[in-house]
Design an enzyme around this catalytic site. Structure first.
Site, PDB file in Angstrom:
ATOM      1  N   ALA A   1      24.704  48.254   9.648  1.00  0.00           N
ATOM      2  CA  ALA A   1      24.520  49.422   8.779  1.00  0.00           C
ATOM      3  C   ALA A   1      23.444  49.134   7.740  1.00  0.00           C
ATOM      4  CB  ALA A   1      25.840  49.768   8.089  1.00  0.00           C
ATOM      5  N   GLU A   2      22.458  50.012   7.680  1.00  0.00           N
ATOM      6  CA  GLU A   2      21.458  49.937   6.621  1.00  0.00           C
ATOM      7  C   GLU A   2      21.733  51.078   5.643  1.00  0.00           C
ATOM      8  OE1 GLU A   2      16.652  49.551   6.532  1.00  0.00           O
ATOM      9  OE2 GLU A   2      17.474  51.526   7.009  1.00  0.00           O
ATOM     10  N   ASP A   3      22.342  50.733   4.527  1.00  0.00           N
ATOM     11  CA  ASP A   3      22.746  51.750   3.551  1.00  0.00           C
ATOM     12  C   ASP A   3      22.437  51.239   2.153  1.00  0.00           C
ATOM     13  OD1 ASP A   3      23.892  53.793   2.106  1.00  0.00           O
ATOM     14  OD2 ASP A   3      25.932  53.032   2.333  1.00  0.00           O
TER      15      ASP A   3
END
Length: 908
Positions: free
Chosen positions: A616-618
C-alpha cells in the site's frame, strides 16, 4: 459439482452475462449458449427435501453463524483492541464498514455462484475465441442503444458484426454480446453438428481420427448404459407393461372391474413369486424396479425403482467425454475455416447512444495502440498460432523472508535516447539486477497509457501492456526470464484514478457520464483532472478485481504496489492536512466504497493466490493498512513509508550538513513502531528524480560538477558526497522493516534526473535514459555500485531485514552519531561532516569480540580507508553505556558507518 474426466471442475453461472461458463482448473473449457435472460430453478426429486426452516430456526441459524464467525476470529475492531486504542467514533465506523462489507458480499453472491467468480471477468468480457468456430465479444455499456465491433476485418462496418437491444445481444445489466462466426473456406461444407467444437490449440486430437459423429454417439450409448438400462429409461411404461403381461398374459383384464373379478393374490405377492421364478435370469432380463402396493388410491402403477439401481444411475458421470471426442483439432479447423478476426487485426467497439454514434477502444482490450502522434487509437487482436504463442518455462520463485526491490521503468532503462523495449530490458537490465543482489523488480509504467510523459500513471487500458515497449508475448518473456533468475515481479498498479481520455480510455465510455466513474466534481481528481472510479458499482468492482487477477493469471505477476491510495480513500483526494486524529479517517470525506474495494481486493488475491504480495502506498497512513481484514484492517502485506524519502530530500536541499537532526532521522525511518515490521523503506524512488526533481547523487555531486574535476577541493567534495550517499542508503536499508526499494540506477549514484520528452524540452530523450556506461569506469559510480551490492549481500548472508526490528540505544544530536543492534549485528553511524572520533563509546548488551564486516570508508567503496585492519576486531569493555552492560570504543571517521558482528561471546 460436476466432474469432467479426472479434472477438478466447477460449473459457475455469471448472472451478469447471458452465458454459462465452465471453468476447469487445469484447462479452461467454455460452453456458451445464445444470450438470453436465464432463470434457473433446480429441484431435486430423487431425495427427500428438508423442510423449510421456520422463523425461529432461521434466527437460530443466524445466531450460530454469528458464533461461527466469532470462533474464526472475526472482530471488526480487533486491531484497535490489540493496540489498546480507544476511539468510539472510529470503532463505530469500523463496525459499520464491516456490516457494509457483509452486505456487499451478499449482493455479489446473489449475482455470482461464488464471490471469487467476480475476479474472473476476463474469461467472458472482451474478445475471446470460442471452440464452436467463432469469436465472442462482450462489453458493458449500459448507456448505449446499439453495439457493434468494427475493424479492418470487416471494413470498419458498424452493421456487419453487431448486437441490438432486444435481439439476444443485450441484457438488463447493460452487457452486450456479439458473435462473430469464422468464415467457411470456398468449397467446404458446414459442419454436421451445429455446435461442432474445435480444439483450437492442438494440431491433432481424437476428433481428427476419422470416426463419424454417429459412431461416437452410438459408442456413448453403448458404453454409458449397461445392457438393458437405456431401454427402461426411454419408455417409462415399458416396465409396468412387461410385468402386467407376465402376470396376466396377453389377454389380461383391461378394466378395474375385470381385475377385481380375477381371484389372484395381491400384486406384491404375485411380483415376488415372479421374481423368485426368474432369479437365475441374467440381470439384463430383469427390470430395474420393484412393485410394492402401498394401498394408496392415487398410486398409478404401484411401481417404484430399485434403490440400488437408482443409486447407481445417480452416481454416473455425465457423458461429456463422448461429446469432447467429437471435437476436432486445429488442422481440421484450418482446413475448413479462416478466422473471422485474424491475428493482429485492428478493431474498436461502435456504440449508438442518445448523443449519437461513437467509437471506443474496448474496455477489456488486452493489446492497444493508444493513438500517439495524432494517430487513431485501436485495439489489436492478439491471438498468435499455438506454435508461435509464448510457452512459459519457469515457475514463480519462492517468496523470500525479506524483499530487496529494484524499481524499474522499461522505457528509460536503456542507455540510448529512445524508448527501450521489453526485450532490451530482459537482455540488459535483468542480469544487472541479479548481479546487484536484489530479489524482486517492481515495474512502473507497464500498463497501457497514451501520454508517455505521465510515467505511465494516467492509465488508459488496464488490461493491456504498453504497446510502445513490445507485444504481450514480449512481456511474458520478461516475467519468465526474471523468474528464471529467482526474481519476483511486482507491478505498480493504478486503481486510484484513471486517464480522462475518451476514445482510448474509459471516460464517457458509452456516451454517459456515469459508466465507470462518478458524475460531477467527484468524478474528477481535484488537482490532476483524472477520472475517479465509482467503487460502489458492482460492474466497476467486477472490472477492477478481475484486472488484478488478470495480471496474475495471464502474466504470472507476483504482487502489486497499489499506487496513491490517498487519492481514492478521500473525496478531497488526500489534499488535506492530517493531524493524526482518528476522526480524520472516518469523517464525511472518507470514501467507504473505496475501502470496501481494497478489502475485497486483498481477500480475493490472497485467497486465489496465497503467495501474492500487496503493498500500500498511502501518504496518510490509513489505520490498519497491514492488519488482517478479519480484525478490521485492509489486508495489505506491506505499506510504504513515504516520509523517509521526503526527509532525506529536505535535509539535502534545505538543511546544512552539520545541523541534521539524528533524532528526526531515527523517528522518521522507524515510523510507527507498531507497524515497522510491515514497512517498505527507500531513500529515493522514481519520484525524487522525475520531471523537475533531482536524484540525490545530482544534489550531492553538484559541487564536483561545478568545479574543475582535477582540483583537490573538487575531489574532496566528490568523496564527501559519495560517503553521504552510502550512509543514507545503509541506514535506510538496515533500520526499517522487511522490505527495501531502490530506483533503477540510484545504486551507483546516477548523476542525472529523469525527464520524459515533452513540449518544455522539445521532446528530447536525452534525460529519459540511464547512463549504464558509468559502471565501466573505475570511479565513484563503480565504487558506489560495489558498496550497494555488498549491502544487499549483507542481508542475503546475515538476514538483516528478517531479524525483527532493531534495538536503537544511541542517538546523539550533538555528536551526530547513531547506533543500534539487530540480532548479532551492531550498526554505528557518524553523520558529522567534519568531526571524527577516535575512541567513541557505544553500548552493547553481549560481552565478546566484534568484527567489522562492512565499512563505508573502505577504499574499494571510494572511501579514505582510515580504519586500519588491526582496528576491525574490537573487544568489549565492562562499562555500562547507553543503558547496556558493556561497551565498545570504536574509531569513527567523519561521514562513515560500520557494521560489527558478534563473533565470539565472552562469559564473565
Amino acid at each position: 459439482m460436476i466432474s469432467l474426466l479426472s479434472t477438478k471442475s466447477s460449473f459457475s453461472i455469471y448472472p451478469n452475462s447471458p452465458s454459462l461458463h465452465f471453468r476447469s482448473q487445469t484447462k479452461a473449457q467454455s460452453i456458451n449458449f445464445f444470450p438470453c435472460k436465464i432463470r434457473l430453478k433446480i429441484t431435486c426429486t430423487a431425495t427427500n427435501q428438508p423442510p423449510t426452516p421456520s422463523k425461529q430456526q432461521k434466527h437460530s441459524n443466524k445466531s450460530k453463524k454469528s458464533e461461527t464467525e466469532g470462533e474464526k476470529g472475526i472482530d471488526p475492531v480487533g486491531f484497535l483492541t490489540r493496540l489498546g486504542i480507544s476511539h468510539k467514533q472510529f470503532a463505530q465506523f469500523l463496525r459499520e464498514r464491516h456490516k457494509a462489507l457483509k452486505d456487499l458480499k451478499e449482493e455479489l453472491f446473489n449475482r455470482n455462484l461464488m464471490i471469487k467468480d467476480i475476479a474472473y471477468g476476463f474469461e467472458l468480457m472482451g474478445l475471446h475465441r470460442h471452440p464452436e468456430h467463432r469469436m465472442d465479444h462482450m462489453e458493458w455499456a449500459p448507456g448505449a442503444r446499439y453495439c457493434a465491433l468494427v475493424g479492418d476485418f470487416n471494413g470498419w462496418s458498424p452493421t456487419e458484426n453487431f448486437a441490438r437491444e432486444g435481439h439476444l445481444g443485450h441484457d438488463d445489466y447493460g452487457y452486450w454480446f456479439i458473435i462473430l462466426e469464422d468464415k467457411l473456406r470456398e468449397g467446404e461444407k458446414p459442419d454436421e453438428l451445429y455446435f461442432q467444437q474445435y480444439n483450437y490449440v492442438d494440431d491433432y486430437d481424437k476428433g481428427d481420427s476419422g470416426v463419424s459423429i454417429e459412431e461416437i454417439f452410438n459408442k456413448a450409448n453403448d458404453e454409458y448404459w449397461e445392457p438393458g438400462e437405456d431401454e427402461y429409461i426411454k419408455n417409462r411404461f415399458k416396465v409396468p407393461a412387461k410385468l402386467y403381461e407376465q402376470w396376466f398374459g396377453p389377454n389380461g383384464p383391461e378394466t378395474i372391474e375385470e381385475l377385481d373379478a380375477i381371484p389372484l393374490p395381491d400384486a406384491e405377492t404375485r411380483y415376488k413369486a415372479w421374481k423368485e421364478q426368474h432369479k437365475d435370469d441374467p440381470p439384463s432380463n430383469l427390470p430395474p424396479c420393484d412393485v410394492i402396493d402401498k394401498g394408496k388410491e392415487y398410486d398409478i402403477f404401484n411401481v417404484i425403482s430399485d434403490p440400488a439401481w437408482l443409486e447407481k444411475i445417480r452416481a454416473k458421470q455425465p457423458p461429456l467425454p463422448y461429446w469432447f471426442e467429437t471435437r476436432k483439432g486445429r488442422q481440421a479447423w484450418l482446413k475448413k475455416y479462416t478466422p473471422t478476426i485474424p491475428h493482429e487485426s485492428k478493431y474498436r467497439v461502435y456504440f449508438n447512444t442518445p448523443n449519437g454514434p461513437l467509437e471506443r477502444v474496448p474496455a477489456w482490450a488486452t493489446y492497444v495502440q493508444p493513438g500517439t502522434d495524432g494517430k487513431q487509437p485501436f485495439a489489436i487482436h492478439w491471438e498468435p498460432p499455438p506454435d508461435r504463442a509464448y510457452k512459459w518455462k519457469n515457475t514463480h520463485p519462492k517468496v523470500p523472508k525479506s524483499l530487496r526491490i529494484y524499481e524499474c521503468h522499461v522505457g528509460i532503462s536503456g542507455s540510448e535516447p529512445k524508448i527501450s523495449s521489453f526485450n532490451d530490458f530482459t537482455e540488459k537490465v535483468l542480469p544487472h539486477v541479479k548481479e546487484a543482489g536484489y530479489n524482486a523488480i517492481q515495474l512502473i509504467g507497464v500498463v497501457e497509457h497514451k501520454d508517455y510523459f505521465t510515467v505511465g500513471y494516467r492509465v488508459t487500458n488496464l488490461y493491456a501492456v504498453s504497446s510502445r515497449y513490445g507485444t504481450p508475448d514480449d512481456f511474458k518473456r520478461l516475467v519468465d526470464e526474471a523468474h528464471g533468475l529467482e526474481l519476483l515481479v511486482f507491478l505498480d498498479i493504478v486503481h486510484s484514478y484513471s486517464a480522462a481520455d475518451e476514445m482510448v480510455g474509459l471516460s464517457l465510455f458509452d456516451g454517459s457520464n456515469d459508466c465507470y466513474f462518478h458524475t460531477g466534481k467527484r468524478g474528477y481528481h481535484k488537482y490532476w483532472g483524472t477520472r475517479m472510479f465509482k467503487y460502489g458499482d458492482h460492474e466497476v468492482l467486477h472490472y477492477l478485481l478481475s484486472n488484478l487477477n488478470w495480471w496474475v493469471v495471464e502474466y504470472q505477476i507476483d504482487g502489486f504496489q497499489f499506487h496513491s491510495l490517498s487519492s481514492m480513500l478521500y473525496t478531497h483526494n488526500g489534499f488535506a492536512s492530517f493531524t493524526g486524529d482518528l476522526e480524520e479517517y472516518c469523517n464525511q470525506y472518507v470514501d467507504k466504497d473505496a475501502l470496501l474495494y481494497l478489502i475485497l481486493a486483498n481477500e480475493l488475491l490472497h485467497t486465489l493466490h496465497p503467495n501474492i504480495i500487496t503493498i500500500a502506498e498511502d501518504a496518510t497512513f490509513y489505520p490498519g493498512l497491514c492488519e488482517p481484514t478479519s480484525q478490521g484492517g485492509l489486508g495489505f502485506d506491506y505499506y510504504v513509508n513515504i516520509s523517509a524519502s521526503e526527509m532525506w530530500s529536505s535535509f539535502l536541499k534545505d538543511v546544512p550538513y552539520d545541523e541534521w537532526s539524528m533524532t528526526k532521522i531515527v523517528s522518521t525511518l522507524m515510523g510507527n513502531k507498531q507497524y515497522a515490521g510491515k514497512m517498505l523503506l527507500y531513500a529515493e524512488n522514481h519520484n525524487q528524480s522525475i520531471s523537475g526533481g533531482q536524484s540525490f547523487a545530482e544534489i550531492m555531486f553538484g559541487e564536483y560538477k561545478n568545479r574543475s574535476p582535477e582540483s583537490p577541493a573538487s575531489k574532496e567534495s566528490l568523496l564527501m558526497g559519495c560517503a553521504l550517499h552510502k550512509m543514507i542508503r545503509m541506514i535506510t536499508f538496515t533500520i526499517g522493516g522487511d522490505a527495501y526499494l531502490n530506483f533503477m540506477g540510484n545504486e551507483f549514484g546516477h548523476p542525472n534526473r529523469v525527464e520524459f520528452p515533452m513540449p518544455s524540452n522539445n521532446f528530447s530523450y536525452s534525460l529519459a535514459k540511464r547512463s549504464w556506461d558509468l559502471l565501466a569506469n573505475e570511479d565513484v559510480h563503480r565504487n558506489l555500485f560495489s558498496f550497494d551490492k555488498d549491502l544487499m549481500n549483507l542481508d542475503e548472508n546475515q538476514r538483516v531485514l528478517s531479524r525483527g526490528l532493531p534495538s536503537i540505544h544511541h542517538v546523539n544530536d550533538t555528536s551526530m552519531v547513531i547506533s543500534y543492534t539487530r540480532g548479532p549485528l551492531l550498526f554505528v553511524f557518524n553523520f558529522h561532516p567534519t568531526n571524527a572520533y577516535e575512541r567513541y563509546s557505544v553500548g552493547v548488551e553481549e560481552a565478546g569480540e566484534y568484527q567489522i564486516i562492512l565499512n563505508t570508508d573502505e577504499k574499494k567503496y571510494g572511501g579514505h580507508g582510515l580504519i586500519k585492519v588491526d582496528q576491525y576486531l574490537q573487544r568489549t569493555i565492562n562499562k555500562r553505556v547507553d543503558g547496556l552492560r558493556n561497551c565498545l570504543e570504536v574509531s569513527l571517521p567523519c561521514r562513515t558507518a560500520q557494521v560489527y558482528k558478534l563473533t565470539r561471546i565472552l562469559r564473565i
